[in-house]
Motif scaffolding. Structure first.
Motif, PDB file in Angstrom:
ATOM      1  N   ALA A  97      10.997 -18.309   0.577  1.00  0.00           N
ATOM      2  CA  ALA A  97      11.836 -17.365  -0.173  1.00  0.00           C
ATOM      3  C   ALA A  97      11.408 -15.931   0.103  1.00  0.00           C
ATOM      4  O   ALA A  97      12.246 -15.028   0.182  1.00  0.00           O
ATOM      5  N   ALA A  98      10.097 -15.729   0.280  1.00  0.00           N
ATOM      6  CA  ALA A  98       9.588 -14.377   0.521  1.00  0.00           C
ATOM      7  C   ALA A  98      10.148 -13.814   1.816  1.00  0.00           C
ATOM      8  O   ALA A  98      10.444 -12.622   1.918  1.00  0.00           O
ATOM      9  N   SER A  99      10.303 -14.680   2.820  1.00  0.00           N
ATOM     10  CA  SER A  99      10.829 -14.200   4.099  1.00  0.00           C
ATOM     11  C   SER A  99      12.296 -13.814   3.949  1.00  0.00           C
ATOM     12  O   SER A  99      12.755 -12.841   4.542  1.00  0.00           O
ATOM     13  N   LYS A 100      13.029 -14.570   3.118  1.00  0.00           N
ATOM     14  CA  LYS A 100      14.427 -14.206   2.868  1.00  0.00           C
ATOM     15  C   LYS A 100      14.524 -12.914   2.069  1.00  0.00           C
ATOM     16  O   LYS A 100      15.446 -12.126   2.233  1.00  0.00           O
ATOM     17  N   ALA A 101      13.543 -12.711   1.181  1.00  0.00           N
ATOM     18  CA  ALA A 101      13.553 -11.504   0.357  1.00  0.00           C
ATOM     19  C   ALA A 101      13.030 -10.284   1.129  1.00  0.00           C
ATOM     20  O   ALA A 101      13.072  -9.173   0.617  1.00  0.00           O
ATOM     21  N   GLY A 102      12.541 -10.519   2.335  1.00  0.00           N
ATOM     22  CA  GLY A 102      12.105  -9.406   3.165  1.00  0.00           C
ATOM     23  C   GLY A 102      10.739  -8.845   2.801  1.00  0.00           C
ATOM     24  O   GLY A 102      10.511  -7.641   2.891  1.00  0.00           O
ATOM     25  N   TRP A 103       9.806  -9.738   2.411  1.00  0.00           N
ATOM     26  CA  TRP A 103       8.454  -9.275   2.095  1.00  0.00           C
ATOM     27  C   TRP A 103       7.667  -9.006   3.373  1.00  0.00           C
ATOM     28  O   TRP A 103       8.145  -9.256   4.477  1.00  0.00           O
ATOM     29  N   SER A 114       1.595  -4.156  -2.501  1.00  0.00           N
ATOM     30  CA  SER A 114       1.652  -4.926  -3.740  1.00  0.00           C
ATOM     31  C   SER A 114       1.113  -6.335  -3.560  1.00  0.00           C
ATOM     32  O   SER A 114       1.028  -7.080  -4.527  1.00  0.00           O
ATOM     33  N   GLY A 115       0.762  -6.702  -2.357  1.00  0.00           N
ATOM     34  CA  GLY A 115       0.243  -8.045  -2.114  1.00  0.00           C
ATOM     35  C   GLY A 115       1.329  -9.101  -2.050  1.00  0.00           C
ATOM     36  O   GLY A 115       1.093 -10.257  -2.391  1.00  0.00           O
ATOM     37  N   MET A 116       2.546  -8.720  -1.628  1.00  0.00           N
ATOM     38  CA  MET A 116       3.641  -9.694  -1.554  1.00  0.00           C
ATOM     39  C   MET A 116       3.909 -10.028  -0.093  1.00  0.00           C
ATOM     40  O   MET A 116       4.397  -9.191   0.664  1.00  0.00           O
ATOM     41  N   PHE A 117       3.576 -11.277   0.279  1.00  0.00           N
ATOM     42  CA  PHE A 117       3.578 -11.632   1.695  1.00  0.00           C
ATOM     43  C   PHE A 117       4.440 -12.849   1.997  1.00  0.00           C
ATOM     44  O   PHE A 117       4.530 -13.770   1.189  1.00  0.00           O
ATOM     45  N   VAL A 118       5.017 -12.836   3.193  1.00  0.00           N
ATOM     46  CA  VAL A 118       5.690 -14.015   3.732  1.00  0.00           C
ATOM     47  C   VAL A 118       4.604 -14.996   4.165  1.00  0.00           C
ATOM     48  O   VAL A 118       3.691 -14.621   4.879  1.00  0.00           O
ATOM     49  N   GLU A 119       4.688 -16.236   3.673  1.00  0.00           N
ATOM     50  CA  GLU A 119       3.684 -17.236   4.054  1.00  0.00           C
ATOM     51  C   GLU A 119       4.188 -18.076   5.221  1.00  0.00           C
ATOM     52  O   GLU A 119       3.416 -18.476   6.084  1.00  0.00           O
ATOM     53  N   LYS A 120       5.495 -18.391   5.189  1.00  0.00           N
ATOM     54  CA  LYS A 120       6.116 -19.164   6.259  1.00  0.00           C
ATOM     55  C   LYS A 120       7.458 -18.522   6.580  1.00  0.00           C
ATOM     56  O   LYS A 120       8.037 -17.845   5.740  1.00  0.00           O
ATOM     57  N   PHE A 121       7.964 -18.797   7.785  1.00  0.00           N
ATOM     58  CA  PHE A 121       9.197 -18.136   8.193  1.00  0.00           C
ATOM     59  C   PHE A 121      10.421 -18.605   7.413  1.00  0.00           C
ATOM     60  O   PHE A 121      11.453 -17.969   7.433  1.00  0.00           O
ATOM     61  N   ASP A 122      10.307 -19.736   6.734  1.00  0.00           N
ATOM     62  CA  ASP A 122      11.492 -20.225   6.016  1.00  0.00           C
ATOM     63  C   ASP A 122      11.305 -20.167   4.501  1.00  0.00           C
ATOM     64  O   ASP A 122      12.026 -20.818   3.765  1.00  0.00           O
ATOM     65  N   HIS A 150       2.656   0.087  10.933  1.00  0.00           N
ATOM     66  CA  HIS A 150       2.311  -0.293   9.561  1.00  0.00           C
ATOM     67  C   HIS A 150       2.444   0.879   8.583  1.00  0.00           C
ATOM     68  O   HIS A 150       2.875   0.711   7.451  1.00  0.00           O
ATOM     69  N   ASP A 151       2.023   2.055   9.048  1.00  0.00           N
ATOM     70  CA  ASP A 151       2.015   3.217   8.161  1.00  0.00           C
ATOM     71  C   ASP A 151       3.385   3.862   8.028  1.00  0.00           C
ATOM     72  O   ASP A 151       3.567   4.771   7.220  1.00  0.00           O
ATOM     73  N   THR A 152       4.359   3.409   8.838  1.00  0.00           N
ATOM     74  CA  THR A 152       5.711   3.945   8.730  1.00  0.00           C
ATOM     75  C   THR A 152       6.712   2.847   8.382  1.00  0.00           C
ATOM     76  O   THR A 152       7.912   3.074   8.391  1.00  0.00           O
ATOM     77  N   CYS A 153       6.197   1.661   8.086  1.00  0.00           N
ATOM     78  CA  CYS A 153       7.075   0.492   7.907  1.00  0.00           C
ATOM     79  C   CYS A 153       7.760   0.526   6.547  1.00  0.00           C
ATOM     80  O   CYS A 153       7.143   0.828   5.536  1.00  0.00           O
ATOM     81  N   TYR A 154       9.033   0.170   6.546  1.00  0.00           N
ATOM     82  CA  TYR A 154       9.753   0.166   5.272  1.00  0.00           C
ATOM     83  C   TYR A 154       9.333  -1.016   4.402  1.00  0.00           C
ATOM     84  O   TYR A 154       9.631  -1.064   3.221  1.00  0.00           O
ATOM     85  N   ARG A 155       8.613  -2.003   4.979  1.00  0.00           N
ATOM     86  CA  ARG A 155       8.124  -3.124   4.178  1.00  0.00           C
ATOM     87  C   ARG A 155       6.727  -2.858   3.617  1.00  0.00           C
ATOM     88  O   ARG A 155       6.109  -3.743   3.015  1.00  0.00           O
ATOM     89  N   ARG A 156       6.209  -1.660   3.831  1.00  0.00           N
ATOM     90  CA  ARG A 156       4.854  -1.340   3.391  1.00  0.00           C
ATOM     91  C   ARG A 156       4.634  -1.543   1.887  1.00  0.00           C
ATOM     92  O   ARG A 156       3.557  -2.019   1.480  1.00  0.00           O
ATOM     93  N   PRO A 157       5.619  -1.219   1.020  1.00  0.00           N
ATOM     94  CA  PRO A 157       5.398  -1.447  -0.412  1.00  0.00           C
ATOM     95  C   PRO A 157       5.053  -2.900  -0.734  1.00  0.00           C
ATOM     96  O   PRO A 157       4.268  -3.157  -1.636  1.00  0.00           O
ATOM     97  N   PHE A 158       5.626  -3.847   0.043  1.00  0.00           N
ATOM     98  CA  PHE A 158       5.305  -5.254  -0.202  1.00  0.00           C
ATOM     99  C   PHE A 158       3.860  -5.531   0.168  1.00  0.00           C
ATOM    100  O   PHE A 158       3.170  -6.308  -0.486  1.00  0.00           O
ATOM    101  N   PHE A 159       3.390  -4.892   1.228  1.00  0.00           N
ATOM    102  CA  PHE A 159       1.988  -5.042   1.629  1.00  0.00           C
ATOM    103  C   PHE A 159       1.080  -4.512   0.529  1.00  0.00           C
ATOM    104  O   PHE A 159       0.157  -5.184   0.077  1.00  0.00           O
TER     105      PHE A 159
END
Lengths: 365, 233
Positions: A253-259, A243-251, A232-241
């Motif tokens: 838009a957020a999952s496609k955007a790589g949140w 900022s509170g931007m999360f994938v809710e379901k696997f399909d 988590h502390d080295t993850c490149y997706r950490r900025p989304f975390f």
């Protein structure tokens, strides 16, 4: 390998240039997580330090860690790292098999007594006197203890050897345990993962080979340079975390955007590994990068932390699927209703009692 | 008008009272932010790059900061509690299961709360409350230890991590620590519901000044409380 020699000797024997040797040393320094100022140390160690004989045992496991190990492909280092160890016994990669190989093991143990590095892959089943895993007609726990006796240090390769792995998951029918549960009095390095990152396996062996001592370990016995930080502390997706931007379901838009995959069960916040910085297959990718939440494969007991795609585990309530928050809300609601009812009953009792005492007081007057 | 004669008992020092209300605020903030951290959602206008969205007034980063700040305030407020504890006997009304009074008091309160006894003996703090407060302190410490265990690991080489990190190993793995932290938070909230109700109930029916005591520090009794020995030598 007959004689124990150094990496530089090996390079010379194969007519590889000094330039390539130095390049390799730079790569090794990087992989080991050492500071660039230590390159000269690595070079001198690679020139002088003899290669360490390695015995690699297989226990209760799937050989997936071998599959990872043979794919160690950090630039230029892959072949070198494989050749650098004087691999004396490894049942799945050895050309020989059967009795000659087992015989060789006995010889190696005698020849390098107290000097060889023991890598163990797989858990140790103890139930029914250990018969659930037999090698060469003997139980694995017997073999392990025998080989461990003369080892300079032991590396637990993979989650099975380090924690018990899938065999030790509930209900653990074979009563599988980690290597450190049955071997004591030895220096043990845990390299957990299912499988561990190839470069991490080779890196740890490399470190021992070069320095003749084990790398700095954390309180759980894992090498700090590879297991020092949470994914988590080295993850490149950490900025989304953050900022509170999360994938809710696997399909979605957020999952496609790589949140961030936190809400679909990512175990990155609890898992210590190098996936975030080393990544897999020559830095190609790692689970989170490919859109799959981390399942925490290098964490103790991770198989029992299911379901993998939920942030919180479910609480076993018959005929329904609920998590802690839902149970908490219902419990808090029920409790509030309960105290209101209790309050009403208390008021009634209080008034009745008050009236009674009032009456008796009047009677006394 | 009936005149009631009461004796005034100075129970809580100002330090315990300050601690109590700081704790109330901190726990309220910790619980709300904690629920968000456990099950977050996006607050703000959509279509913003994370680089900028992190500056939102309620980004995950901000809410986590508030959570950690409230945790530090709660921890710091314990200094008041400890000071009061040293200073004054009334701040030391611990559960005392080795005394007979604790168990007779427990039975007394149990019967009273289940409507089998219309009145209970006067206590400065009854056995059930003592046990309950003991329990909630235990839960707060558990939250603090598990919280610092997770928080300290941001920098695994820090002294905080060296101090609390082993808790992560003690409890199998860090995921379990997250779960315990989450479940115990809910248990504290269940305690709060009972605590607020019991205090209100006592304040309304017994007229000892149960609620006002946490502001003024004093309670009023017509009869001498059974556990007055905890206040006076």
């Amino acid at each position: 390998m007959k004689d124990v020699e150094s990496l530089w000797d090996l390079f010379q024997k194969r007519n590889v240039s000094r330039r390539n040797f130095l390049k390799t040393c730079v790569t090794i320094t990087g992989i080991l997580g050492l500071s660039p100022s230590l390159i000269s140390d690595v070079v001198s160690a690679a020139e002088k330090q003899p290669l360490v004989p390695v015995i690699w045992l297989h226990g209760h496991e799937c050989t997936g860690c071998d599959e990872a190990f043979i794919r160690s492909q950090s630039p230029f280092a892959s072949d070198v790292l494989l050749n650098m160890i004087s691999m004396e016994y490894m049942d799945v990669l050895a050309a020989a098999a059967g009795e000659p190989l087992e015989h060789h093991l006995q010889e190696v143990m005698k020849k390098y007594n107290g000097k060889y590095l023991l890598a163990v892959e797989g858990a140790v089943p103890l139930n029914d006197d250990g018969i659930h895993c037999m090698v060469g007609g003997k139980t694995f726990v017997h073999n392990l203890k025998e080989v461990a006796k003369g080892a300079a240090a032991i590396i637990e390769v993979g989650s099975c050897a380090a924690w018990g792995g899938i065999q030790a998951a509930k209900p653990n029918p074979t009563k599988s345990v980690s290597v450190s549960d049955v071997v004591s009095g030895k220096t043990i390095i845990k390299v957990p993962g299912c499988p561990p990152i190839p470069e991490v396996i080779t890196g740890v062996i490399m470190h021992y080979t070069l320095y003749g001592q084990i790398p700095p370990l954390d309180s759980k016995g894992r090498p700090k340079q590879f297991f020092g930080n949470r994914i988590h502390d080295t993850c490149y997706r950490r900025p989304f975390f953050d900022s509170g931007m999360f994938v809710e379901k696997f399909d979605d838009a957020a999952s496609k955007a790589g949140w961030c995959l936190y809400k679909v069960g990512c175990r990155g916040p609890e898992t210590y590994n190098s996936c975030g910085n080393l990544r897999w297959w020559n830095g190609l990718s790692y689970p989170i990068q490919s859109g799959a939440p981390c399942i925490g494969c290098s964490a103790n007991n991770f198989w029992d932390n299911d379901p993998f795609y939920n942030r919180m585990p479910n609480i076993p309530v018959p005929n329904t699927i609920v998590n802690a928050d839902q149970v908490g809300i219902v419990a808090a609601g029920a409790l509030t209703a309960g105290v209101i009812i209790h309050g009403a009953l208390s008021t009634i009792q209080h008034k009745k009692h008050h009236k009674e005492t009032h009456d008796t007081e009047k009677d006394n007057e | 008008m009936k005149v009631r004669t009461v004796a005034v008992y100075y129970v809580f020092t100002i330090w315990t009272r300050i601690f109590h209300w700081l704790m109330v605020g901190a726990i309220a903030v910790l619980f709300c932010t904690g629920l968000y951290i456990g099950n977050p959602f996006y607050i703000g206008s959509q279509g913003v790059e994370p680089t900028f969205a992190v500056n939102n007034w309620a980004s995950m980063s901000t809410i986590r900061f508030i959570h950690f700040a409230a945790a530090y305030i709660l921890m710091a407020s314990f200094i008041f509690r400890i000071y009061g504890f040293i200073l004054h006997r009334g701040d030391r009304m611990l559960p005392k299961p080795w005394t007979k009074l604790f168990w007779t008091g427990m039975l007394d309160m149990g019967l009273h709360y289940s409507f089998l006894r219309s009145e209970h003996r006067p206590y400065l703090r009854n056995s059930m409350a003592r046990a309950g407060y003991g329990g909630v302190y235990g839960m707060i410490f558990l939250e603090a230890f598990t919280g610092f265990a997770m928080y300290g690991q941001i920098n695994p080489n820090s002294w905080l991590s060296k101090l609390f990190g082993p808790i992560n190993h003690l409890l199998l793995d860090e995921y379990v620590v997250h779960i315990i932290h989450h479940y115990v938070a809910w248990m504290i909230i269940l305690f709060v519901i009972i605590h607020v109700y019991m205090a209100t109930r006592a304040d309304m029916s017994e007229k000892y000044g149960e609620i006002s005591a946490m502001f003024s520090g004093v309670k009023f009794y017509d009869k001498e409380p059974d556990d007055v020995g905890d206040l006076k030598e």
